[in-house]
Design a protein around this motif. Sequence first.
Motif, short mmCIF file in Angstrom:
data_model
loop_
_atom_site.label_atom_id
_atom_site.label_comp_id
_atom_site.label_asym_id
_atom_site.label_seq_id
_atom_site.Cartn_x
_atom_site.Cartn_y
_atom_site.Cartn_z
N PRO A 134 -8.19 -3.45 -2.35
CA PRO A 134 -9.53 -3.58 -2.90
C PRO A 134 -9.63 -4.83 -3.77
N ALA B 49 -8.51 -2.47 -14.43
CA ALA B 49 -8.67 -1.02 -14.30
C ALA B 49 -9.39 -0.44 -15.49
N ALA C 135 -3.39 -3.88 -6.60
CA ALA C 135 -4.11 -5.13 -6.85
C ALA C 135 -3.18 -6.20 -7.43
N GLU D 261 0.93 4.04 -2.95
CA GLU D 261 0.57 5.43 -2.64
C GLU D 261 1.71 6.37 -2.98
N GLU E 214 0.84 -1.21 0.00
CA GLU E 214 0.00 0.00 0.00
C GLU E 214 0.87 1.25 0.00
N THR F 63 -2.82 2.32 -12.87
CA THR F 63 -3.11 3.29 -11.81
C THR F 63 -2.51 2.75 -10.51
N ARG F 64 -2.53 3.58 -9.48
CA ARG F 64 -2.05 3.12 -8.17
C ARG F 64 -2.89 1.95 -7.66
N GLU F 65 -4.19 2.01 -7.91
CA GLU F 65 -5.09 0.94 -7.46
C GLU F 65 -4.72 -0.37 -8.15
N ARG F 66 -4.45 -0.26 -9.44
CA ARG F 66 -4.11 -1.48 -10.19
C ARG F 66 -2.76 -2.01 -9.75
#
Lengths: 205, 216
Positions: free
Chosen positions: A199, A204, A181, A96, A92, A175-178
């Motif tokens: 998540p 994405a 993940a 970030e 994380e 992306t950061r989320e991807r």
Amino acid sequence: MSPRPQIDHVRRPQILAAAAEVIAERGLAKTRIADVAERAETSSPAVLYWFGTKSKLLTAALHEDERQFDELVAERLESLDSPSAKLRAVFEICAEDANWTLWLELWTRSLHDEPMRDAERQVEGRWRALLTEVIEEGRSMGEFATDSPENAALALGAMIDGLAVQVTIEDPAVTRERMLAICLSSAETLLHADLSARPALKAAS
Amino acid sequence: MEEASAPRSNEPDARERILRAATELIASDGIDEVRIARVANRARASTALVHHYFSTREELLAQALLQSFELAADERFAAGPAAAPSATEGLAIAIEECLPTAGEGEREWVLWVELWLRAAREPELRPVAGRMYESYREWIARVIRRGVESGEFREVDPDEVADLAMALFDGLGVRALIRDPAMSLDSARRMAAERLGAELGVDSASLADTDDSNRS
């Protein structure tokens, strides 16, 4: 009595923070000592007093960046007792915080510059040790299964670097989320672990 | 400096030569050290001719990086993996092609890393880098999709595994490139094969020659 009483110690961290910003923006080649001094609201002689050369300024800025990163990691990991939660927290933080511009500068310099290569190895070695420690702990507590925590750390570290490059250059697909993940899902396969991937893993795009 | 300051009609290759000279200098000295005069000298052109084709040093360097990847992409993306008899063999070729193998592969890799740095610093280059990653991703995803469809690989999201594959190639490759003592080219190859093998449910030995003694 210091021979340079006008240069107080408080300036050093400010100069480093300023150096990190300016180098990331313009690249080392186009960074002038005067630019760093201006950003740090100090004088060029003060910058030179502490760092001597631009190369030293870059390595010092990276060490400072690393120190802050370590501090952040230590702080976030302190409250966690399960190695799975710790590993997830490391991912994380990386997602970030994924701005690898200074690292990219260091990598490219490492190709042509021996002292830079040494600096790179030191910082990389400590980061790898941190990952290895979390993985070893997970193995001893039965949360992770792996033959070699060192190799697992190498593989995870490389994956993080690769993803972070794409986040840094703003590849719209990563992306950061991807990034997070993919880290979680891949580490679960690698370590036969349950990182309670959140998540939820989904494409994405 | 025997060339005229404007392009001659009998010099259709001058632009090519200049780009080639620029990529060679980027690879050997690093992008920040490349000077127009040295590019001109190496390309047997005048600095004025270089400026005729490329208005700024930045434009020259960006074009040089782009062209070198487009050439590389055309050559390998089209031929290798797509022509392989199976998806597994195609992926094995992809692993080999994407890591900084000695010689040409390593030279291209230096440029690749320079492009990252350039794109990190200069927002206007990011769409260009993004496009390259897009075709790279599409190329890898195609190999994976083929394996999923043929039943060679387990049911995965090809785009997701393609992202992982690219991250591994980039992350492992850069370590091999900068001669990390813990990451030889062989280790990079082996790790890429192991990680992708685990994700796709195939034996890593079929994705890379992981037995060092078999290596010539």
